[in-house]
Design an enzyme around this catalytic site. Structure first.
Site, PDB file in Angstrom:
ATOM      1  N   TRP A   1       0.732  -1.216   0.136  1.00  0.00           N
ATOM      2  CA  TRP A   1      -0.009   0.051   0.068  1.00  0.00           C
ATOM      3  C   TRP A   1       0.860   1.249   0.061  1.00  0.00           C
ATOM      4  O   TRP A   1       0.570   2.228  -0.831  1.00  0.00           O
ATOM      5  CB  TRP A   1      -0.961   0.204   1.104  1.00  0.00           C
ATOM      6  CG  TRP A   1      -2.069  -1.064   0.941  1.00  0.00           C
ATOM      7  CD1 TRP A   1      -2.229  -2.170   2.162  1.00  0.00           C
ATOM      8  CD2 TRP A   1      -2.852  -1.443   0.156  1.00  0.00           C
ATOM      9  NE1 TRP A   1      -3.176  -2.965   1.632  1.00  0.00           N
ATOM     10  CE2 TRP A   1      -3.615  -2.542   0.559  1.00  0.00           C
ATOM     11  CE3 TRP A   1      -3.248  -0.541  -0.972  1.00  0.00           C
ATOM     12  CZ2 TRP A   1      -4.641  -3.196  -0.385  1.00  0.00           C
ATOM     13  CZ3 TRP A   1      -4.252  -1.267  -1.851  1.00  0.00           C
ATOM     14  CH2 TRP A   1      -4.991  -2.274  -1.452  1.00  0.00           C
TER      15      TRP A   1
ATOM     16  N   ASP B   1      -1.366   6.597   6.457  1.00  0.00           N
ATOM     17  CA  ASP B   1      -2.566   5.845   5.991  1.00  0.00           C
ATOM     18  C   ASP B   1      -2.753   4.941   7.366  1.00  0.00           C
ATOM     19  O   ASP B   1      -2.059   4.121   7.673  1.00  0.00           O
ATOM     20  CB  ASP B   1      -1.923   4.993   4.846  1.00  0.00           C
ATOM     21  CG  ASP B   1      -2.905   4.044   4.336  1.00  0.00           C
ATOM     22  OD1 ASP B   1      -4.100   3.803   5.120  1.00  0.00           O
ATOM     23  OD2 ASP B   1      -2.855   3.382   3.403  1.00  0.00           O
TER      24      ASP B   1
ATOM     25  N   LYS C   1     -12.199  -1.678   7.092  1.00  0.00           N
ATOM     26  CA  LYS C   1     -11.004  -2.646   7.901  1.00  0.00           C
ATOM     27  C   LYS C   1     -11.864  -2.633   9.392  1.00  0.00           C
ATOM     28  O   LYS C   1     -12.102  -3.421   9.805  1.00  0.00           O
ATOM     29  CB  LYS C   1      -9.698  -2.318   7.581  1.00  0.00           C
ATOM     30  CG  LYS C   1      -9.435  -2.785   6.270  1.00  0.00           C
ATOM     31  CD  LYS C   1      -8.381  -2.406   5.650  1.00  0.00           C
ATOM     32  CE  LYS C   1      -8.433  -3.001   4.403  1.00  0.00           C
ATOM     33  NZ  LYS C   1      -7.567  -2.252   3.427  1.00  0.00           N
TER      34      LYS C   1
HETATM   35  C1  LIG Z   1      -7.105  -1.775   2.312  1.00  0.00           C
HETATM   36  C2  LIG Z   1      -5.787  -0.836   2.475  1.00  0.00           C
HETATM   37  C3  LIG Z   1      -5.768   0.296   1.259  1.00  0.00           C
HETATM   38  C4  LIG Z   1      -6.763   0.390   0.183  1.00  0.00           C
HETATM   39  O1  LIG Z   1      -8.091   0.591   0.603  1.00  0.00           O
HETATM   40  P1  LIG Z   1      -9.482   0.455  -0.347  1.00  0.00           P
HETATM   41  O2  LIG Z   1     -10.258   1.366   0.372  1.00  0.00           O
HETATM   42  O3  LIG Z   1      -9.650  -0.769  -0.974  1.00  0.00           O
HETATM   43  O4  LIG Z   1      -9.005   1.363  -1.557  1.00  0.00           O
HETATM   44  C5  LIG Z   1      -5.030   1.263   1.679  1.00  0.00           C
HETATM   45  N1  LIG Z   1      -4.057   1.198   2.512  1.00  0.00           N
HETATM   46  C6  LIG Z   1      -4.143   0.332   3.617  1.00  0.00           C
HETATM   47  C7  LIG Z   1      -3.076   0.324   4.771  1.00  0.00           C
HETATM   48  C8  LIG Z   1      -5.058  -0.827   3.362  1.00  0.00           C
HETATM   49  O5  LIG Z   1      -5.092  -1.802   4.250  1.00  0.00           O
END
Ligand SMILES: *Cc1c(COP(=O)(O)O)cnc(C)c1O
Length: 363
Positions: A105, A175, A199
């Site tokens: 990511w 993030d 998540k």
């Molecule tokens: C899942 C994830 C993403 C991407 O998320 P989407 O909502 O599917 O675009 C980005 N960063 C991290 C750390 C993630 O776990």
């Protein structure tokens, strides 16, 4: 319904939600709190929805102790759209930004940012398949960088920052898609925090952005209106129709966490769940966790047997027993148990029991 009637979903996302939130939403699905319609149908300008979004923001502010000089935005486009929105909005002076690459990511975010400015990787653990969080100091950051970017919890590799990196006066962007609300965070140490909801927060379709106000208003002229944070900040996340239902469910999750002791209580449970699982893995002779002990994630527990066929058998047999999505990410293989806030302790206990049985049967 009880948790016994449901599977334990160890997916990295979308992932489990608290059963009480789902059941409450079901009870209110056709007729939300007696207003005669569902949240899916109502106007986002209605007083019912206004209360939903205002409460969601207020509760998130309380949960995370978000200072007044930060805006909270509920956006769309997942965590992924932030990979572009961050550089489009924050490359505001030198057009330089420094990235730390700790997994897929973070790497995607870095690659996206490279389209827009002079982007440098200041630390990476790629040569060691991202099994640790690489250290960096203020001396590694370009003094004129517009921001420094980190991925706080690496969902695929199971690593996590256990200390907030010190970037001095340079805004730190994080993030937190897979760890938001799992630990108390000093928001004032960050310029911007974002998290896709699916998540640890709610259904897919909503992304939380927490941004310091002085970072708003720098998007270039060619930046699409919709990708300018200021557009959304000025309109209270209601520039256009927001993802109403996702915001509603996330709001219910915020409320539940507040009622059950806040983020500190959540963190205690998360630590207890993760420590139990890591302790068993470390004591076992079959399973191994490749992640450096000091950088292990509370949310995503990665482990392998060392035998690809045996890993596959593990995932299939666990599924048959009601523990689903234990396969590692397709790029790394092995196993991964994502044990977010809504995974009950009984799910972790059941997994450990299964792991013991599987180990005994496959010596
Ligand atoms: C899942 C994830 C993403 C991407 O998320 P989407 O909502 O599917 O675009 C980005 N960063 C991290 C750390 C993630 O776990």
């Amino acid at each position: 319904m009880t948790n016994q009637d449901r599977v334990f979903n160890f997916s990295a996302g979308p992932s489990m939600l608290p059963l009480s939130v789902i059941e409450d939403a079901a009870a209110n699905l056709a007729n939300y709190e007696g207003c005669g319609q569902s949240v899916m149908e109502m106007s986002h300008r209605s007083k019912e929805f206004e209360k939903i979004i205002e409460d969601a923001e207020a509760n998130l502010r309380e949960l995370m102790n978000i200072p007044d000089n930060y805006k909270v935005l509920f956006l769309q486009g997942g965590g992924t759209l932030q990979f572009a929105m961050v550089p489009l909005n924050l490359l505001r002076n030198s057009k330089k930004a420094d990235y730390v690459v700790t997994g897929s990511w973070a790497k995607k975010a870095w690659q996206e940012a490279c389209k827009y400015g002079d982007i440098r990787v200041i630390a990476s653990s790629e040569e060691d398949t991202f099994t640790y969080i690489p250290k960096f100091g203020k001396e590694d950051i370009r003094p004129d960088a517009d921001y420094v970017y980190v991925c706080y919890n690496n969902t695929i590799y199971g690593t996590h920052y256990n200390e907030i990196p010190d970037t001095g006066d340079i805004p730190l962007v994080a993030d937190m898609s897979s760890c938001i609300l799992s630990e108390e965070i000093d928001v004032s140490r960050f310029g911007l925090i974002f998290a896709g909801a699916q998540k640890n927060v709610g259904p897919a379709g909503m992304t939380i952005v927490i941004i310091r106000e002085d970072l708003l208003g720098f998007a270039g002229e060619k930046v699409p209106t919709y990708l300018n944070y200021k557009t959304h900040a000025d309109k209270g996340s209601m520039y256009n129709t927001p993802p109403c239902f996702a915001i509603y469910i996330a709001g219910q999750v915020f409320k539940l966490i507040l009622e059950t002791g806040g983020v500190a209580a959540m963190h205690r449970q998360d630590v207890e769940k993760a420590e139990k699982l890591y302790a068993y893995i470390d004591s076992s002779s079959l399973y191994k966790c490749p992640v450096a002990k000091e950088d292990r994630s509370l949310m995503n527990v990665v482990f392998v047997t060392g035998d690809t066929e045996l890993d596959k058998k593990f995932v299939a047999e666990a599924k048959a027993e009601g523990m689903v999505n234990l396969n590692g990410h397709r790029t790394v293989g092995g196993m991964r148990a994502s044990i977010y806030n809504a995974m009950p302790m009984e799910g972790v206990d059941k997994l450990i029991e299964f792991m013991k049985k599987f180990e005994a049967e496959n010596k």
